[in-house]
Design an enzyme around this catalytic site. Sequence first.
Site, PDB file in Angstrom:
ATOM      1  N   HIS A 197      -6.622 -21.699 -23.862  1.00 26.74           N
ATOM      2  CA  HIS A 197      -6.263 -20.700 -24.594  1.00 26.74           C
ATOM      3  C   HIS A 197      -4.892 -21.044 -25.243  1.00 26.74           C
ATOM      4  O   HIS A 197      -3.901 -22.014 -24.878  1.00 26.74           O
ATOM      5  CB  HIS A 197      -5.614 -19.509 -23.558  1.00 26.74           C
ATOM      6  CG  HIS A 197      -4.673 -20.058 -22.442  1.00 26.74           C
ATOM      7  ND1 HIS A 197      -3.230 -19.828 -22.727  1.00 26.74           N
ATOM      8  CD2 HIS A 197      -4.621 -20.482 -21.263  1.00 26.74           C
ATOM      9  CE1 HIS A 197      -2.575 -20.122 -21.673  1.00 26.74           C
ATOM     10  NE2 HIS A 197      -3.701 -20.632 -20.753  1.00 26.74           N
ATOM     11  N   ASP A 229      -2.384 -19.022 -26.401  1.00 30.14           N
ATOM     12  CA  ASP A 229      -1.163 -18.189 -26.248  1.00 30.14           C
ATOM     13  C   ASP A 229      -0.417 -18.696 -25.049  1.00 30.14           C
ATOM     14  O   ASP A 229      -0.886 -19.428 -24.326  1.00 30.14           O
ATOM     15  CB  ASP A 229      -1.471 -16.762 -25.858  1.00 30.14           C
ATOM     16  CG  ASP A 229      -2.576 -16.619 -24.595  1.00 30.14           C
ATOM     17  OD1 ASP A 229      -3.490 -17.433 -24.661  1.00 30.14           O
ATOM     18  OD2 ASP A 229      -2.456 -15.691 -23.769  1.00 30.14           O
ATOM     19  N   ASP A 278       1.631 -25.218 -20.274  1.00 29.31           N
ATOM     20  CA  ASP A 278       0.638 -24.253 -20.307  1.00 29.31           C
ATOM     21  C   ASP A 278       0.465 -23.255 -21.537  1.00 29.31           C
ATOM     22  O   ASP A 278       1.084 -22.609 -21.897  1.00 29.31           O
ATOM     23  CB  ASP A 278       1.018 -23.255 -19.242  1.00 29.31           C
ATOM     24  CG  ASP A 278       0.211 -21.922 -18.885  1.00 29.31           C
ATOM     25  OD1 ASP A 278      -0.894 -22.040 -19.288  1.00 29.31           O
ATOM     26  OD2 ASP A 278       0.662 -20.802 -18.361  1.00 29.31           O
ATOM     27  N   GLU A 302      -5.132 -15.310 -22.589  1.00 32.04           N
ATOM     28  CA  GLU A 302      -5.143 -15.471 -21.162  1.00 32.04           C
ATOM     29  C   GLU A 302      -3.801 -15.007 -20.450  1.00 32.04           C
ATOM     30  O   GLU A 302      -3.928 -14.562 -19.486  1.00 32.04           O
ATOM     31  CB  GLU A 302      -5.436 -17.082 -20.951  1.00 32.04           C
ATOM     32  CG  GLU A 302      -5.436 -17.474 -19.315  1.00 32.04           C
ATOM     33  CD  GLU A 302      -4.425 -17.822 -18.688  1.00 32.04           C
ATOM     34  OE1 GLU A 302      -4.697 -18.203 -17.447  1.00 32.04           O
ATOM     35  OE2 GLU A 302      -3.302 -17.756 -19.138  1.00 32.04           O
ATOM     36  N   GLU A 303      -2.650 -15.241 -20.943  1.00 34.47           N
ATOM     37  CA  GLU A 303      -1.388 -14.860 -20.387  1.00 34.47           C
ATOM     38  C   GLU A 303      -1.315 -13.516 -20.230  1.00 34.47           C
ATOM     39  O   GLU A 303      -0.658 -12.867 -19.346  1.00 34.47           O
ATOM     40  CB  GLU A 303      -0.331 -15.256 -21.553  1.00 34.47           C
ATOM     41  CG  GLU A 303      -0.160 -16.981 -21.506  1.00 34.47           C
ATOM     42  CD  GLU A 303       0.097 -17.600 -20.190  1.00 34.47           C
ATOM     43  OE1 GLU A 303       0.555 -16.879 -19.364  1.00 34.47           O
ATOM     44  OE2 GLU A 303       0.226 -18.705 -20.343  1.00 34.47           O
ATOM     45  N   ASP A 307      -6.546 -26.052 -18.800  1.00 33.45           N
ATOM     46  CA  ASP A 307      -5.387 -25.452 -18.130  1.00 33.45           C
ATOM     47  C   ASP A 307      -4.549 -26.254 -17.100  1.00 33.45           C
ATOM     48  O   ASP A 307      -5.088 -27.344 -16.456  1.00 33.45           O
ATOM     49  CB  ASP A 307      -5.636 -23.982 -17.562  1.00 33.45           C
ATOM     50  CG  ASP A 307      -4.615 -23.012 -18.111  1.00 33.45           C
ATOM     51  OD1 ASP A 307      -3.376 -23.566 -17.887  1.00 33.45           O
ATOM     52  OD2 ASP A 307      -4.910 -21.778 -17.821  1.00 33.45           O
ATOM     53  N   HIS A 363       5.804 -21.403 -17.589  1.00 26.39           N
ATOM     54  CA  HIS A 363       6.284 -20.227 -17.418  1.00 26.39           C
ATOM     55  C   HIS A 363       7.858 -20.315 -17.330  1.00 26.39           C
ATOM     56  O   HIS A 363       8.698 -19.376 -17.129  1.00 26.39           O
ATOM     57  CB  HIS A 363       5.671 -19.287 -16.593  1.00 26.39           C
ATOM     58  CG  HIS A 363       4.259 -18.697 -17.017  1.00 26.39           C
ATOM     59  ND1 HIS A 363       3.897 -17.672 -16.845  1.00 26.39           N
ATOM     60  CD2 HIS A 363       3.422 -19.386 -17.654  1.00 26.39           C
ATOM     61  CE1 HIS A 363       2.484 -17.407 -17.212  1.00 26.39           C
ATOM     62  NE2 HIS A 363       2.477 -18.602 -17.825  1.00 26.39           N
TER      63      HIS A 363
END
Length: 431
Positions: A91, A93, A125, A159-160, A183, A397
């Site tokens: 992903h 994002d 990520d 995805e986030e 991921d 994150h």
Amino acid sequence: MSNVKRLTAAVEAIANRKDELFDLLGKLVSHPTVSPPARNSEHAQSLIAQELLEMGFDVDRWPVFPGDDNVVGTLLGTASDKASSLLINGHIDVAEVGDDAGWTYPPFSLTNGKDGRLYGRGVADMKGGLAASLFAIKMLREHGVELKGDLLFQSVIGEEAGEAGTLVAIERGYRADYAVVVDTSDLHLQGQGGVITGWITIESPTTLHDGMRARTIHAGGRVHGASAIEKMMKILAALQELERHWAVMKSYPGFPPGSNTINPAVIEGGRLAAFIADQCALWITVHFYPNESYEDIIREIEDHVSKAAAADVWLRENPPSFRWGGRSMIEERGEIFPSLELDRHHRGLASLQTAYGAQMKQAPVIDMSPTVTDAGWFAHAGIPAVLFGPGELAHAHTVDESIDPEQLVQFAQVMARFIADWCNTEKEPKE
């Protein structure tokens, strides 16, 4: 030159030309594809699409939401009907940044930190996984490594924020004999549990003034009414009872006891202090194990809650309604992440293990991710899959998100070996 010698040269080139990998990652990081708010991935996806085109892929690009496109590249093998196909998924994002005053390094500029790690939002990520996978493919192409099976590369959105970019790609018809979601896994080979959110709503058929409350709760009032907020307390109690039952009766290797939870995350109800609450909605988040489907979980919860409601004199006539999942936490306030139970006997996993061992000189760790990714969508669609990527969850994150650059190189080398092996493996005969 044999295909083996070409592969060896490609793997060596990944290490010798690693600055090119870091440069590609830096370009991806420079695009702030933060979700939420999302709708901002156009330039990053254009970069991915261009990379794929330059390597000879046919590129399909289409909008999932305005400003957020999926990109899928397809490279046909030299013997597509005979050799195994591979799908690589990631992903584009990244997680929110918020106030970046706490960052030591700028979040949208790839920075080589004093400790030797690479810093920037998304490096762990999961733009690191995307960049390293692309670079591995680029080295295979430049060194003339033949791939008999088809190779698909997906850069998806959402995805986030629980947006179903991967599901949309599957629905568009993209499938393969094996899928790798690159991921964050710290180079572990992983399966995962699942997550689904749901809304449970209680509604009264009438709206009563606050002055009527005495007639609904005291003897002789003779008004069959109730507060939806108070009745929701019975639903909460039923959910807690079910959660405790799951903790006692269910388990799965690799997960701490009680990992399957029902979290009452948000409650909304009532209209004004002058009225008895005629509506109440509870938003729950449910975690379940790899050997369970979200469809099974929905049935279990609805059955238990409905039986609890049937035991209440008012709720049996005004039963709760349910709304499950959704394709976007942003648009629909709902999400689904299906579970992924690893098939430890699948030839694709064996091929990846072999590639890992050849490069790392040790066996990989095979375990369960403590979080969820899009990998479950492949399992849900009947496509064997594994979660395997660079980066550590502890650094995703977070403020000052970072990754070990050597791990990026190692990941790219393992992927190059795996792609070359799996896409030259004969297809399994259809039963």
